[in-house]
Scaffold this active site. Sequence first.
Site, short mmCIF file in Angstrom:
data_model
loop_
_atom_site.label_atom_id
_atom_site.label_comp_id
_atom_site.label_asym_id
_atom_site.label_seq_id
_atom_site.Cartn_x
_atom_site.Cartn_y
_atom_site.Cartn_z
N ARG A 48 23.27 71.83 -12.14
CA ARG A 48 22.24 71.77 -13.17
C ARG A 48 22.90 71.80 -14.55
O ARG A 48 23.91 72.47 -14.76
CB ARG A 48 21.27 72.95 -13.03
CG ARG A 48 20.55 72.99 -11.69
CD ARG A 48 19.51 74.08 -11.63
NE ARG A 48 20.06 75.43 -11.75
CZ ARG A 48 20.61 76.11 -10.74
NH1 ARG A 48 20.71 75.55 -9.54
NH2 ARG A 48 21.06 77.34 -10.94
N THR B 108 23.59 84.86 1.90
CA THR B 108 23.24 84.44 0.54
C THR B 108 22.00 83.56 0.56
O THR B 108 21.10 83.70 -0.28
CB THR B 108 24.41 83.69 -0.10
OG1 THR B 108 25.53 84.58 -0.22
CG2 THR B 108 24.05 83.17 -1.48
N LEU C 86 31.74 86.89 3.58
CA LEU C 86 32.34 85.58 3.81
C LEU C 86 33.54 85.37 2.89
O LEU C 86 34.56 84.82 3.32
CB LEU C 86 31.30 84.48 3.59
CG LEU C 86 31.78 83.03 3.76
CD1 LEU C 86 32.44 82.82 5.12
CD2 LEU C 86 30.63 82.06 3.58
N SER D 292 26.97 82.46 11.63
CA SER D 292 27.43 82.75 12.99
C SER D 292 26.27 82.95 13.96
O SER D 292 26.35 82.54 15.12
CB SER D 292 28.31 84.00 12.99
OG SER D 292 29.50 83.77 12.29
N CYS E 42 43.23 46.26 -3.91
CA CYS E 42 43.43 46.07 -5.35
C CYS E 42 44.75 45.34 -5.63
O CYS E 42 44.86 44.66 -6.66
CB CYS E 42 43.41 47.43 -6.05
SG CYS E 42 41.78 48.20 -6.08
N ARG F 133 31.13 72.93 -9.77
CA ARG F 133 30.27 72.45 -8.68
C ARG F 133 30.21 70.92 -8.67
O ARG F 133 30.30 70.29 -7.61
CB ARG F 133 28.86 73.00 -8.84
CG ARG F 133 28.65 74.45 -8.50
CD ARG F 133 27.16 74.79 -8.60
NE ARG F 133 26.87 76.18 -8.25
CZ ARG F 133 25.65 76.68 -8.14
NH1 ARG F 133 24.60 75.89 -8.37
NH2 ARG F 133 25.47 77.95 -7.83
N GLU G 41 41.18 49.51 -10.89
CA GLU G 41 41.85 48.27 -11.21
C GLU G 41 40.85 47.11 -11.33
O GLU G 41 40.97 46.27 -12.24
CB GLU G 41 42.90 47.94 -10.15
CG GLU G 41 43.99 48.97 -10.00
CD GLU G 41 43.69 50.03 -8.95
OE1 GLU G 41 44.62 50.48 -8.28
OE2 GLU G 41 42.50 50.40 -8.80
N ASP H 13 19.07 85.42 -1.35
CA ASP H 13 18.92 84.89 -2.72
C ASP H 13 18.15 83.58 -2.77
O ASP H 13 17.64 83.20 -3.82
CB ASP H 13 20.30 84.68 -3.36
CG ASP H 13 21.09 85.97 -3.48
OD1 ASP H 13 20.47 87.05 -3.44
OD2 ASP H 13 22.33 85.90 -3.59
N ALA I 212 27.74 92.35 -9.24
CA ALA I 212 26.32 92.72 -9.29
C ALA I 212 26.21 94.24 -9.38
O ALA I 212 27.16 94.97 -9.07
CB ALA I 212 25.58 92.21 -8.05
#
Length: 368
Positions: A212, A201, A301, A227, A89, A189, A54, A205, A167
């Site tokens: 990106r 992960t 997970l 954990s 506002c 994302r 506004e 990885d 995979a």
Amino acid sequence: MAFTEQRMQQALLLAEQSLTLSSPNPHVGCVIYSDTGELLGQGHTQRAGAEHAEIMALQDARNRGHSLVGATAYVTLEPCSHQGRTGPCCDALAAAGITKVVASIADPNPLVSGRGFARLRAAGISVEVGTGAAQSRELNIGFFSRMVRRSPWVRMKFAASLDGKTALENGASQWITSETSRMDGHMLRARACALLTGRGTVAHDNPRMDVRGIETHRQPAIVIVDSQLATPADAHVFAANRPRYLYTASRQEAKQAELESAGATVTFLPNGSGQVDLAAMLRDLAVREINEVHVEAGGTLNGALIRDGLVDEFVVYLAPKWIGLGQGMAHFGPLSSLAQAVPLEFHSCTRCGPDLRIAARRSGSDLF
């Protein structure tokens, strides 16, 4: 289409421009028209702490040299009535001489809900509510979730072959789906407040877990479920200057200090089985103003989140490939009967380059 709907569609398109910008604030657009049908000003919500939609529309109108007396504001969410990072506002609209406000939907924030409309009416401003409500709520589904359920909207993303493999057996996965699908995934994302993954992960990885190829004014926070408190402190996720939240069920003071020195906020949140209490973790993230959580994790997970009923939406990119033996999407089950399957409803199915993009939501997940 009546002019009210047309003008609200303009405001909704403006709101979409704030998808990668305004979180944790809602994504809001506003257009202001004169009583003769002239567009006076328009705008959308800026970064948290900066101007709301506004205010941007009012400033735009003034910069064009327009008087706002007698004008109508079309806004995709109830104007705020409280002093937060910015001022109310409602007061700004009234002071500008606006005589009518058309809003899509009430703000679910208890500090605002209904109070904004009441404050406008008390100032003599006519208020109309309902046009574009479904679209506005969809744009702000994470904000509504956090305000109503006190938990973020959880979206889990997969990139898989047509037979559901993410995979090969040896772990190779680059690239199953197309570049078009990968860029679409980066847009998911970009709109999220946080990207969630697991310690496995990160360790195996070493992903950057960032946005990106998409223009964005902010990078989402990182959430790591660990954990055993075994995340490497030199992992790529600690390289960028953004919030990093790590949840654990293990108390190791030296390791915690190492991770905190790397930039992590470590929270001890165990359940009764020596694992992280995932539901409590989501509630804690809501307190940290996380609206949408985007999950890109491993099968263990993923399976735990699904098993606990914590995933609201699945987005699956299916490539026209058949892999056969390989790694699946989630370690879940085995079930003893089909009646135990997680009930879902298809939300959309579209082409994404050569791939299919399927979005499905947990049944009843939109009833908040």
